[in-house]
Design a protein around this motif. Sequence first.
Motif, PDB file in Angstrom:
ATOM      1  N   TYR A  41       1.064  -1.218  -0.038  1.00 11.88           N
ATOM      2  CA  TYR A  41       0.016   0.000  -0.101  1.00 11.88           C
ATOM      3  C   TYR A  41       0.928   1.251   0.127  1.00 11.88           C
ATOM      4  N   ALA A  42       0.280   2.222  -0.659  1.00 14.88           N
ATOM      5  CA  ALA A  42       1.126   3.409  -0.913  1.00 14.88           C
ATOM      6  C   ALA A  42       0.300   4.624  -0.015  1.00 14.88           C
ATOM      7  N   TRP A  43       1.130   5.540   0.406  1.00 17.91           N
ATOM      8  CA  TRP A  43       0.354   6.880   1.050  1.00 17.91           C
ATOM      9  C   TRP A  43       1.445   7.878   0.578  1.00 17.91           C
ATOM     10  N   PRO A  44       0.638   8.922   0.050  1.00 16.22           N
ATOM     11  CA  PRO A  44       1.379   9.941  -0.668  1.00 16.22           C
ATOM     12  C   PRO A  44       1.533  11.128   0.381  1.00 16.22           C
ATOM     13  N   VAL A  45       2.474  12.067  -0.039  1.00 14.04           N
ATOM     14  CA  VAL A  45       3.014  12.969   0.872  1.00 14.04           C
ATOM     15  C   VAL A  45       2.979  14.387   0.245  1.00 14.04           C
ATOM     16  N   PRO A  46       2.174  15.305   0.517  1.00 13.22           N
ATOM     17  CA  PRO A  46       1.966  16.454  -0.134  1.00 13.22           C
ATOM     18  C   PRO A  46       3.072  17.475   0.462  1.00 13.22           C
ATOM     19  N   ALA A  47       3.238  18.667  -0.444  1.00 11.93           N
ATOM     20  CA  ALA A  47       4.174  19.595   0.040  1.00 11.93           C
ATOM     21  C   ALA A  47       3.275  20.588   0.869  1.00 11.93           C
ATOM     22  N   THR A  48       3.978  21.343   1.964  1.00 14.73           N
ATOM     23  CA  THR A  48       3.294  22.114   2.795  1.00 14.73           C
ATOM     24  C   THR A  48       3.973  23.346   2.642  1.00 14.73           C
ATOM     25  N   THR A 110       1.044  -2.603   4.892  1.00 12.13           N
ATOM     26  CA  THR A 110      -0.368  -2.435   5.412  1.00 12.13           C
ATOM     27  C   THR A 110      -0.485  -0.728   5.003  1.00 12.13           C
ATOM     28  N   LEU A 111      -1.793  -0.521   4.959  1.00 15.19           N
ATOM     29  CA  LEU A 111      -2.158   0.889   4.694  1.00 15.19           C
ATOM     30  C   LEU A 111      -1.757   1.596   5.942  1.00 15.19           C
ATOM     31  N   GLU A 112      -1.979   1.170   7.044  1.00 15.57           N
ATOM     32  CA  GLU A 112      -1.755   1.771   8.327  1.00 15.57           C
ATOM     33  C   GLU A 112      -0.304   2.248   8.422  1.00 15.57           C
ATOM     34  N   ALA A 113       0.446   1.323   7.969  1.00 21.59           N
ATOM     35  CA  ALA A 113       2.024   1.459   8.263  1.00 21.59           C
ATOM     36  C   ALA A 113       2.570   2.681   7.231  1.00 21.59           C
ATOM     37  N   ALA A 114       1.762   2.513   5.950  1.00 22.57           N
ATOM     38  CA  ALA A 114       2.220   3.562   4.848  1.00 22.57           C
ATOM     39  C   ALA A 114       1.678   4.857   5.297  1.00 22.57           C
ATOM     40  N   ARG A 115       0.747   4.944   6.121  1.00 20.15           N
ATOM     41  CA  ARG A 115       0.117   6.218   6.569  1.00 20.15           C
ATOM     42  C   ARG A 115       0.917   6.693   7.825  1.00 20.15           C
ATOM     43  N   GLU A 116       1.259   5.962   8.524  1.00 25.36           N
ATOM     44  CA  GLU A 116       2.092   6.356   9.781  1.00 25.36           C
ATOM     45  C   GLU A 116       3.510   6.758   9.257  1.00 25.36           C
ATOM     46  N   GLY A 117       3.983   6.140   8.273  1.00 26.33           N
ATOM     47  CA  GLY A 117       5.287   6.426   7.762  1.00 26.33           C
ATOM     48  C   GLY A 117       5.325   7.582   7.045  1.00 26.33           C
ATOM     49  N   ALA A 118       4.381   7.985   6.139  1.00 25.50           N
ATOM     50  CA  ALA A 118       4.146   9.432   5.663  1.00 25.50           C
ATOM     51  C   ALA A 118       4.227  10.604   6.821  1.00 25.50           C
ATOM     52  N   GLU A 119       3.322  10.259   7.781  1.00 23.82           N
ATOM     53  CA  GLU A 119       3.366  10.977   8.866  1.00 23.82           C
ATOM     54  C   GLU A 119       4.614  11.466   9.543  1.00 23.82           C
TER      55      GLU A 119
END
Lengths: 700, 331
Positions: A41-48, A110-119
């Motif tokens: 699963y991938a989770w993207p990281v947007p520029a701030t 996992t989706l959760e790990a991808a999201r946590e990693g992105a954060e």
Amino acid sequence: MPDIVATSSALGTPAERREGPDKVTGTARYAAEHHPEGRAYAWPVPATVARGTLTDIDDKHTRAVPGVVTVLTHLNAPRLAESDDATLAVLQNSRVPHRGWYVALVVADTLEAAREGAEALRLTYAEEPHEVTLRGDSPDAYVPEDSDGTSGEHVRGEPDTVHASAPVHIDATYRVPPLHNHPMEPHAATAEWQDGRLVVHDSSQGATKVRDVLAELFDLPGDRVTVTSEHVGGGFGAKGTPRPHVVLAAMAARVTARPVTLVLPRGDLPAVVGHRSPTVQRLRLAADPDGILLSVIHEVTSHTSRIKEFVETAAAATRVMYASPHSRTTHRVLPLDVPSPSWMRAPGEAPGMYALESAMDELAVALGIDPIELRLRNDTGTEPDSSRPFSSRNLAACLREGARRFGWAGRDPRPRARTEGPTLIGTGVAAATYPANVSPSRASVHAAADGIFTVRVNATDIGTGARTVLAQIAADTLGVPVERVRIDIGSSDLPDAPLAGGSSGTASWGWAVHEASTQLAARLAELEGDSLPAEGVEAVADTEGTADADSAYARHAFGAHFAEVGVDTVTGEIRVRRLLGVYAVGRVLNPRTARSQFIGGMTMGLGMALTEGSTLDPAFGDFVERDLAAYHVPVQADIPAVEAHWIDEDDPHLNPMGSKGIGEIGIVGTAAAIGNAVHHATGARLRELPLTPDRVLGCL
Amino acid sequence: MKPFQYLRARTVEEATTLYADHPGARYLGGGTNLVDLMKQGVETPGTLVDVSRLPLGEVRELPDGSVRIGAMVRNSDLAAHPLVRERYPVLSQALLAGASGQLRNAATTGGNLLQRTRCPYFQDLSKPCNKRAPGSGCGAREGVHRDHAILGHSSQCIATHPSDMAVALAALDAQVELHGRQGERTVAADAFHRLPGDRPDQDTEIAPGELVTGVLLPPAPAGLPSAYRKARDRASYAFALASAAVVLSVEDARIRYVRIAFGGVAHRPWRARRAEEALLGGAADDAAFSRALRAELAAAEPLRDNAFKVPLVRNLAHDVLTRLAAAAPRH
């Protein structure tokens, strides 16, 4: 051009959507619901930041998250070949063209790990000053090139001189905010590399185009890429071309050598999948005392991003609508540090007809002429800008039929004439138009020995009933019951076809299906009762050169929208009480699915008028309203009695089915009809959408 | 989203003990707000103590005529409860004006009180917010703030409290019942939520580890005419641009009892005490209502883009007062 055979029985009937049971029972699979073995699963990281450069990437906390497989950034992502679409050049360099631009992608088990990693990713930017505010008078706005007749500037006669000397004038500026497509299914893709082949399930309005672009970006022959879009939960233009998610999913799958699913978070959609650009539109109408238009000037300013020119062609419909000897229609585009705008249902026509049809109502009020009568007086049989005759134009019939059904006769034109307690009641009307677009397509139809016919075409069903209507077309052309027709759509391995967009899907795919079916029927007739060979018989068609042949006619659909609103003088809340549309769209091929499209468009127009809109935060540079709690799509309680009707229209200059597209015309003019009703109710002319209580209350 | 531990409490005592034993814990009720905030990274509890199955799910009449609402009573059940509908219509109306049917089925009474502001800057980790990250600044003050406060805001925070239910509770003089390790206490609903001042991170007067166990509706307003009215951007599933909860009793053309609370205009439900004082004992007519509401709203400090809320909340309150007065028996 061949007509549908006389034994026609399926077309024109309200056939139910073929995939309906699969959808309501949850068995229809969408792009993210494919589960290849070992999927990540991938989770993207947007520029701030809104503008700048990514200067440092600290991913040690991300990589420490259990389950994280990799972190992709411009430093390690696969290099992509050049593409025409700069929004797809993701993770290729450190530049940040707007806030929300994707700068990294975290892939995990996992989706959760991808999201946590992105954060957990720590990014540092060199920030630069940015500008995101659209000003109609900005000197940096320019007139874009007019590639297809809908953009740039068109001038006929001497519109400014005539305007200045005409007896009656309207000069008004209308503003439409940024609007967002927000399909129910967010953009999603599942990508996998199989022995050098790229196989992708994508939520897209056109898998042929996605296949071609992925092949280009990853430097592959087209036959090494398969893209399927079997079921798509809406798009409204935002899935019309490939979006960054599918490129990122394919990249992640290549790097990890695993299937990867990427579903874009709802809150990211406004920044990365396109939006309707805000517009500032100045309308100047000049008329004689009888309401005959002498000059029409429509000037539109919209924004675009720094990386891509997109023009919201809001003045295009003004080139089609009313006879006027003098006219200027001008588009100007202002590049800002904003996300790239793109298509949203009736791009151009929706905001443009809000402005034009509001101005027509202002002119009717100024002249004391009924607004329907004013439109009838300026009706025309030839397209004003091109001087081509219309293949059919039944605007007048729509206005008259709508007036009859709505009960327009006897309307007291005076504002604030009707009240119910503290509620002011008003009615309004506006015209609608949308071009009858069509593109070349391929299709094949196969007759099997068991009596089953299989239609193959890479059409996309984005929830509109494409499978169903294509089966109806094939059945009638072949002269067989619709139950004997199988439909294979939604894969780039099928015959190439254009996207579901521009209200052209049925016309484009259906034309090719009709042609293949006609050929097949002829070959079956040649068999003269002999049984079919074991492998069956197949006919293929390609409408290149036919469907896109120049026409001597201007081909457009027309319609009329009527609205009744109640304006609460206590709160400034406006609620629509009745909405009615009448359309002239050639032949209606399936009244059930057509009605859904019409009332869906009208509902979206109601949202545009009353509830939808987002704000670009000047300090931070992003859209503030990014989820469905803050971006107010109308809810069921906002949609009262809503009716769609159509008149019989026999137009021999369209496609073999005689149909015009119906997916977008419902949104065109609806906002103006509501705004005009608000003026009738209140006497206040509000020229900035949406008409929320903060704007309304002070005018009552 | 950060990994967390999930524990389920069987008793109120166990809940507060679990909370105390797990630093960084949060109580979980219906989860309609907390879970969203966890996904956004705004809330990062190490432990969730699920209190949704505590025996606090009843609405009961007490011997003195007051009504106790268990903290775990769902919003939809509370709105439909005959005691609430008959005696405290303002509360039923406020509940039904909030959220959507699905959310009301999940949301609890306690959780509704403790929901956080929907200020977009609070919900976005990439923006400054003194409520979420004290000292980081306020993105809304010079930013997009049409929906923000006009009363009682501070240089630190201009957020509003989003609850409809809490506005009705403030007008009903309800009491919030709390259970902590130091025992039980009650706080007036009207004083339960705070103004931001220089501590906008503190939404309420609740102490760390205290659990909302119930809400007590007093007998005084029971059966009195009351109503709630809310203005919003769409017909359902939208937070209040402004709202008004009113309890009004008129006898012999004089106002015998009045409570007014505003929603959507401040960091807490705004009890309009100046308006109430101005009205009590006087005539229930248009002029009196206008005068009283003008006096109350003299304190309003609208921001650049939300001045419309001043006439909006005035109109809402005036309208509800007028309707309740018109329904009062004439003598």
